[in-house]
Design a protein around this motif. Structure first.
Motif, PDB file in Angstrom:
ATOM      1  N   ASP A 177     104.963 -14.410  63.668  1.00  0.00           N
ATOM      2  CA  ASP A 177     103.846 -15.244  63.245  1.00  0.00           C
ATOM      3  C   ASP A 177     104.411 -16.525  62.643  1.00  0.00           C
ATOM      4  O   ASP A 177     105.328 -16.484  61.832  1.00  0.00           O
ATOM      5  CB  ASP A 177     102.992 -14.502  62.206  1.00  0.00           C
ATOM      6  CG  ASP A 177     101.697 -15.216  61.900  1.00  0.00           C
ATOM      7  OD1 ASP A 177     101.137 -15.853  62.808  1.00  0.00           O
ATOM      8  OD2 ASP A 177     101.246 -15.152  60.739  1.00  0.00           O
ATOM      9  N   GLU A 178     103.869 -17.685  63.068  1.00  0.00           N
ATOM     10  CA  GLU A 178     104.291 -18.957  62.494  1.00  0.00           C
ATOM     11  C   GLU A 178     103.089 -19.888  62.367  1.00  0.00           C
ATOM     12  O   GLU A 178     102.156 -19.830  63.167  1.00  0.00           O
ATOM     13  CB  GLU A 178     105.373 -19.616  63.343  1.00  0.00           C
ATOM     14  CG  GLU A 178     104.928 -20.075  64.721  1.00  0.00           C
ATOM     15  CD  GLU A 178     106.047 -20.745  65.504  1.00  0.00           C
ATOM     16  OE1 GLU A 178     106.060 -21.990  65.538  1.00  0.00           O
ATOM     17  OE2 GLU A 178     106.887 -20.015  66.078  1.00  0.00           O
ATOM     18  N   ILE A 179     103.122 -20.717  61.330  1.00  0.00           N
ATOM     19  CA  ILE A 179     102.079 -21.710  61.126  1.00  0.00           C
ATOM     20  C   ILE A 179     102.749 -23.035  60.775  1.00  0.00           C
ATOM     21  O   ILE A 179     103.879 -23.062  60.278  1.00  0.00           O
ATOM     22  CB  ILE A 179     101.101 -21.317  59.999  1.00  0.00           C
ATOM     23  CG1 ILE A 179     101.853 -21.122  58.677  1.00  0.00           C
ATOM     24  CG2 ILE A 179     100.327 -20.061  60.364  1.00  0.00           C
ATOM     25  CD1 ILE A 179     100.936 -20.890  57.484  1.00  0.00           C
ATOM     26  N   GLY A 180     102.051 -24.145  61.041  1.00  0.00           N
ATOM     27  CA  GLY A 180     102.654 -25.419  60.707  1.00  0.00           C
ATOM     28  C   GLY A 180     101.840 -26.588  61.205  1.00  0.00           C
ATOM     29  O   GLY A 180     100.648 -26.468  61.496  1.00  0.00           O
ATOM     30  N   PHE A 181     102.514 -27.728  61.319  1.00  0.00           N
ATOM     31  CA  PHE A 181     101.904 -28.961  61.792  1.00  0.00           C
ATOM     32  C   PHE A 181     102.795 -29.586  62.853  1.00  0.00           C
ATOM     33  O   PHE A 181     104.026 -29.525  62.769  1.00  0.00           O
ATOM     34  CB  PHE A 181     101.729 -29.961  60.640  1.00  0.00           C
ATOM     35  CG  PHE A 181     100.787 -29.503  59.562  1.00  0.00           C
ATOM     36  CD1 PHE A 181      99.418 -29.704  59.682  1.00  0.00           C
ATOM     37  CD2 PHE A 181     101.279 -28.876  58.429  1.00  0.00           C
ATOM     38  CE1 PHE A 181      98.559 -29.279  58.686  1.00  0.00           C
ATOM     39  CE2 PHE A 181     100.419 -28.455  57.430  1.00  0.00           C
ATOM     40  CZ  PHE A 181      99.045 -28.652  57.553  1.00  0.00           C
ATOM     41  N   LEU A 182     102.161 -30.194  63.847  1.00  0.00           N
ATOM     42  CA  LEU A 182     102.837 -31.065  64.800  1.00  0.00           C
ATOM     43  C   LEU A 182     102.330 -32.475  64.549  1.00  0.00           C
ATOM     44  O   LEU A 182     101.117 -32.709  64.525  1.00  0.00           O
ATOM     45  CB  LEU A 182     102.539 -30.644  66.241  1.00  0.00           C
ATOM     46  CG  LEU A 182     103.037 -29.261  66.651  1.00  0.00           C
ATOM     47  CD1 LEU A 182     102.558 -28.928  68.055  1.00  0.00           C
ATOM     48  CD2 LEU A 182     104.557 -29.183  66.587  1.00  0.00           C
ATOM     49  N   LEU A 183     103.245 -33.429  64.354  1.00  0.00           N
ATOM     50  CA  LEU A 183     102.871 -34.772  63.937  1.00  0.00           C
ATOM     51  C   LEU A 183     103.401 -35.811  64.916  1.00  0.00           C
ATOM     52  O   LEU A 183     104.478 -35.646  65.498  1.00  0.00           O
ATOM     53  CB  LEU A 183     103.414 -35.056  62.531  1.00  0.00           C
ATOM     54  CG  LEU A 183     102.986 -34.071  61.442  1.00  0.00           C
ATOM     55  CD1 LEU A 183     103.774 -34.322  60.158  1.00  0.00           C
ATOM     56  CD2 LEU A 183     101.498 -34.161  61.180  1.00  0.00           C
ATOM     57  N   TRP A 184     102.633 -36.928  65.042  1.00  0.00           N
ATOM     58  CA  TRP A 184     103.010 -38.029  65.917  1.00  0.00           C
ATOM     59  C   TRP A 184     103.119 -39.301  65.086  1.00  0.00           C
ATOM     60  O   TRP A 184     102.157 -39.738  64.463  1.00  0.00           O
ATOM     61  CB  TRP A 184     101.965 -38.191  67.021  1.00  0.00           C
ATOM     62  CG  TRP A 184     101.992 -39.471  67.801  1.00  0.00           C
ATOM     63  CD1 TRP A 184     100.954 -40.347  67.954  1.00  0.00           C
ATOM     64  CD2 TRP A 184     103.084 -40.021  68.559  1.00  0.00           C
ATOM     65  NE1 TRP A 184     101.324 -41.398  68.751  1.00  0.00           N
ATOM     66  CE2 TRP A 184     102.636 -41.223  69.142  1.00  0.00           C
ATOM     67  CE3 TRP A 184     104.402 -39.606  68.787  1.00  0.00           C
ATOM     68  CZ2 TRP A 184     103.448 -42.020  69.938  1.00  0.00           C
ATOM     69  CZ3 TRP A 184     105.218 -40.403  69.582  1.00  0.00           C
ATOM     70  CH2 TRP A 184     104.745 -41.584  70.154  1.00  0.00           C
ATOM     71  N   ASP A 185     104.312 -39.874  65.057  1.00  0.00           N
ATOM     72  CA  ASP A 185     104.575 -41.140  64.382  1.00  0.00           C
ATOM     73  C   ASP A 185     104.719 -42.199  65.475  1.00  0.00           C
ATOM     74  O   ASP A 185     105.800 -42.400  66.031  1.00  0.00           O
ATOM     75  CB  ASP A 185     105.855 -41.039  63.553  1.00  0.00           C
ATOM     76  CG  ASP A 185     106.151 -42.296  62.751  1.00  0.00           C
ATOM     77  OD1 ASP A 185     105.557 -43.354  63.062  1.00  0.00           O
ATOM     78  OD2 ASP A 185     106.988 -42.236  61.833  1.00  0.00           O
ATOM     79  N   LYS A 186     103.608 -42.866  65.795  1.00  0.00           N
ATOM     80  CA  LYS A 186     103.596 -43.821  66.900  1.00  0.00           C
ATOM     81  C   LYS A 186     104.535 -44.993  66.657  1.00  0.00           C
ATOM     82  O   LYS A 186     105.287 -45.407  67.551  1.00  0.00           O
ATOM     83  CB  LYS A 186     102.170 -44.321  67.125  1.00  0.00           C
ATOM     84  CG  LYS A 186     102.044 -45.336  68.242  1.00  0.00           C
ATOM     85  CD  LYS A 186     100.604 -45.790  68.413  1.00  0.00           C
ATOM     86  CE  LYS A 186     100.482 -46.832  69.523  1.00  0.00           C
ATOM     87  NZ  LYS A 186      99.072 -47.282  69.702  1.00  0.00           N
TER      88      LYS A 186
END
Length: 211
Positions: A94-103
């Motif tokens: 099980d894993e949780i988190g964020f995926l982020l985009w720095d344009k």
């Protein structure tokens, strides 16, 4: 068991709209995959072997994030896996988190926490429409690094983390994940790898409550 989908035929994913999520845009929704394959060391059996698994994943847009002049768009996500034959039991991963985009800086970032006491901030260069996204981290790196609890540091220290997401023409996406571990039980290093291909089972629309 097949764990990969058809090889992409072009270098970019074509998605309509403003794509504020950049190369993360194709991930929005809920996904399932039944071709998971895990290679890891099993302490109980004192051996390295494969485990096949079923997996569910969810990627939901989050509010815009601002760090001074830095602007990030992103997704909250979760991925949960069950060994085949144990789908009605507790998951083994099980894993949780964020995926982020720095344009502005052309970076994708994966901020993930694993239930076994590991936290990783990984990332790499990316462009809008990329079919393959890389998320890499190393212990001690001031930007993209790795933390783990004291027991794991002593028994299975992580020396390197590499991962990739690949988008395919048929609408599926596949991922690979590789943890290089130094195992005290064997006195050697080994690669703990995971891979799966997932298909979307639910899209998110303005008329749908995301929650």
């Amino acid at each position: 068991m097949s764990t990969t989908a058809e090889t992409p035929t072009t270098d970019r994913v074509r998605v309509q709209g403003p794509q504020k999520l950049g190369p993360l845009t194709p991930l929005v929704g809920e996904w399932e995959g039944d071709a998971g394959l895990d290679l890891s060391y099993h302490n109980q059996d004192d051996e390295t072997s494969h485990t096949s698994y079923f997996e569910k994943a969810s990627f939901k847009p989050i509010p815009i994030q601002e760090n001074g002049r830095q602007v990030l768009w992103g997704l909250s996500y979760s991925m949960t896996a069950w060994r085949h034959g144990e789908e009605a039991m507790d998951p083994f991963h099980d894993e949780i988190g964020f995926l982020l985009w720095d344009k502005a800086h052309g970076q994708v970032i994966r901020n993930v926490v694993f239930g076994r006491g590991i936290a990783i901030l990984a990332g790499s260069d990316a462009q809008v429409g990329d079919r393959v996204l890389h998320f890499d981290a190393k212990p001690g790196d001031p930007s993209y690094g790795i933390l783990q609890n004291r027991y794991l540091m002593e028994r299975a220290e992580i020396k390197d983390f590499t991962s990739s997401f690949t988008f395919h023409d048929d609408g599926t996406f596949s991922y690979t994940s590789d943890l290089l571990l130094r195992l005290s039980a064997t006195g050697a290093e080994m690669h703990h790898t995971d891979q799966n291909t997932l298909h979307r089972v639910r899209r998110f629309h303005p008329s749908v409550e995301i929650g």
